[in-house]
Write an enzyme that holds these catalytic residues in place. Structure first.
Site, PDB file in Angstrom:
ATOM      1  N   HIS A 209       0.677  -1.074   0.164  1.00 49.52           N
ATOM      2  CA  HIS A 209      -0.028   0.008  -0.049  1.00 49.52           C
ATOM      3  C   HIS A 209       0.850   1.358  -0.003  1.00 49.52           C
ATOM      4  CE1 HIS A 209      -3.733   2.275   0.443  1.00 49.52           C
ATOM      5  NE2 HIS A 209      -3.131   3.143   1.469  1.00 49.52           N
ATOM      6  N   LEU A 213       0.530   3.194   6.408  1.00 43.97           N
ATOM      7  CA  LEU A 213      -0.758   2.760   7.162  1.00 43.97           C
ATOM      8  C   LEU A 213      -0.528   3.042   8.703  1.00 43.97           C
ATOM      9  CD1 LEU A 213      -2.015  -0.286   5.311  1.00 43.97           C
ATOM     10  CD2 LEU A 213      -2.591   2.023   4.931  1.00 43.97           C
ATOM     11  N   LEU A 244     -10.115  -3.609   4.429  1.00 44.22           N
ATOM     12  CA  LEU A 244      -9.294  -2.861   3.496  1.00 44.22           C
ATOM     13  C   LEU A 244      -8.074  -2.060   4.191  1.00 44.22           C
ATOM     14  CD1 LEU A 244      -9.043  -1.976   0.505  1.00 44.22           C
ATOM     15  CD2 LEU A 244     -10.430  -0.126   1.251  1.00 44.22           C
ATOM     16  N   ASP A 245      -6.948  -2.682   3.727  1.00 44.05           N
ATOM     17  CA  ASP A 245      -5.552  -1.964   4.050  1.00 44.05           C
ATOM     18  C   ASP A 245      -5.415  -2.120   5.407  1.00 44.05           C
ATOM     19  OD1 ASP A 245      -5.283  -1.323   1.163  1.00 44.05           O
ATOM     20  OD2 ASP A 245      -6.153   0.634   1.622  1.00 44.05           O
ATOM     21  N   GLU A 246      -5.848  -3.133   6.204  1.00 45.29           N
ATOM     22  CA  GLU A 246      -5.900  -3.079   7.770  1.00 45.29           C
ATOM     23  C   GLU A 246      -5.452  -4.392   7.964  1.00 45.29           C
ATOM     24  OE1 GLU A 246      -9.220  -1.837  10.133  1.00 45.29           O
ATOM     25  OE2 GLU A 246      -9.501   0.053   9.176  1.00 45.29           O
TER      26      GLU A 246
END
Length: 301
Positions: A209, A213, A244-246
């Site tokens: 990503h 984050l 999502l993205d975690e």
């Protein structure tokens, strides 16, 4: 130095044979006394030489994690080793695995229209920098079909729309199975995977990503960062989950930013970071240095 002295001195540049591991053992269980003794005992009885060992006891939940790289001796009997270790695993209620350290991991790469991470991984593979095989590249665009062909890697064009998403993802899973791929790497594949696909690839898909984050999730994170006037930008490699993205984070890195950098400048700096972070995360995964601990990871460097 006299000739007499030089005759007894160690030869500079002498070739030393470095013993390499044949197997990599990973395990996790509830922490209790005797685990390390039991594990090392099995290895000793089967004539193995421990070359690298790391362990961690998580104080939050009392879970124990261990990674051991070892060389096998001439009398190593793998079925016998597995039978005895299964007994130890039963005693400690542990999950464990031991892989062939020399066998290259089979990695399926996915990409959309930004090719810097793909190109970096292909070069690292071609130069022997990563112990991997790439049996397929999958994309929802044809931009990098010629690049895949130049490396002799099959390219699968799988366009996707909301109406065809389920069908496209089903075909993707077929390709994963057909190529016997152990891991899917989203090398800037700019499509959100469905929850069903995320669950099917649980622990077997890594995403890069283009953001540090948990800040700046979703679309255009560098533009979001620019609007906030950040002083650091970065990239995050993580396992793919339905959130999502975690997913659990494997690796991250950052670069300096200041007021003089426009959004396109941040993108350029970020691309270099993304490629390095993704390659580093992939290496950690294939060397079994990453162990999942709920939403977190244990990383044995």
């Amino acid at each position: 130095m006299t000739e007499a002295h030089s005759a007894h001195a160690p030869a500079l540049g002498r070739d030393f044979k470095v013993q390499k591991p044949d197997r990599i053992l990973t395990l996790s269980c509830e922490d209790r006394p005797g685990i390390v003794h039991a594990v090392s005992g099995v290895l000793y009885r089967h004539g193995c030489n421990i070359l690298e060992s790391a362990q961690f006891s998580d104080p939050r939940d009392g879970r124990f994690f261990m990674r051991v790289a070892f060389a096998t001796g001439e009398r190593f009997d793998e079925p016998a080793f597995k039978r005895e270790f299964d007994g130890v695993a039963g005693t400690f209620r542990m999950g464990w695995d031991a892989i062939d350290a020399a066998a290259p991991a089979r990695i399926l790469l996915m990409v959309s229209r930004f090719g810097h991470c793909l190109n970096d991984l292909l070069f690292r593979h071609a130069t022997g920098n990563l112990n991997i095989e790439i049996p397929a590249i999958v994309s929802n665009h044809r931009d990098f079909e010629a690049l895949a062909k130049s490396y002799g890697i099959p390219f699968h064009y799988l366009p996707v729309t909301p109406a065809t998403k389920a069908e496209q993802e089903a075909r993707l899973l077929e390709i994963v199975a057909e190529t016997n791929s152990s891991l899917v790497v989203l090398a800037r594949y700019m499509q959100v995977l469905s929850n069903d696909l995320c669950r099917a690839l649980d622990g077997r898909a890594i995403n890069i990503h283009h953001s540090f984050l948990p800040s700046f999730k979703g679309a255009k994170p560098y533009h979001q960062a620019y609007d906030r006037g950040v002083k650091l930008i970065g990239a995050t490699a993580h396992y793919v989950t339905p959130d999502l993205d975690e997913g659990p984070i494997i690796d991250q890195d950052v670069g300096r930013a200041d007021h003089s950098l426009a959004p396109d400048d941040l993108v350029s700096v970020g691309r270099d970071i993304e490629a390095v972070v993704l390659a580093r995360a992939l290496r950690l995964h294939i060397e079994r240095r990453v162990m999942l601990a709920g939403r977190r990871t244990v990383i044995f460097r």
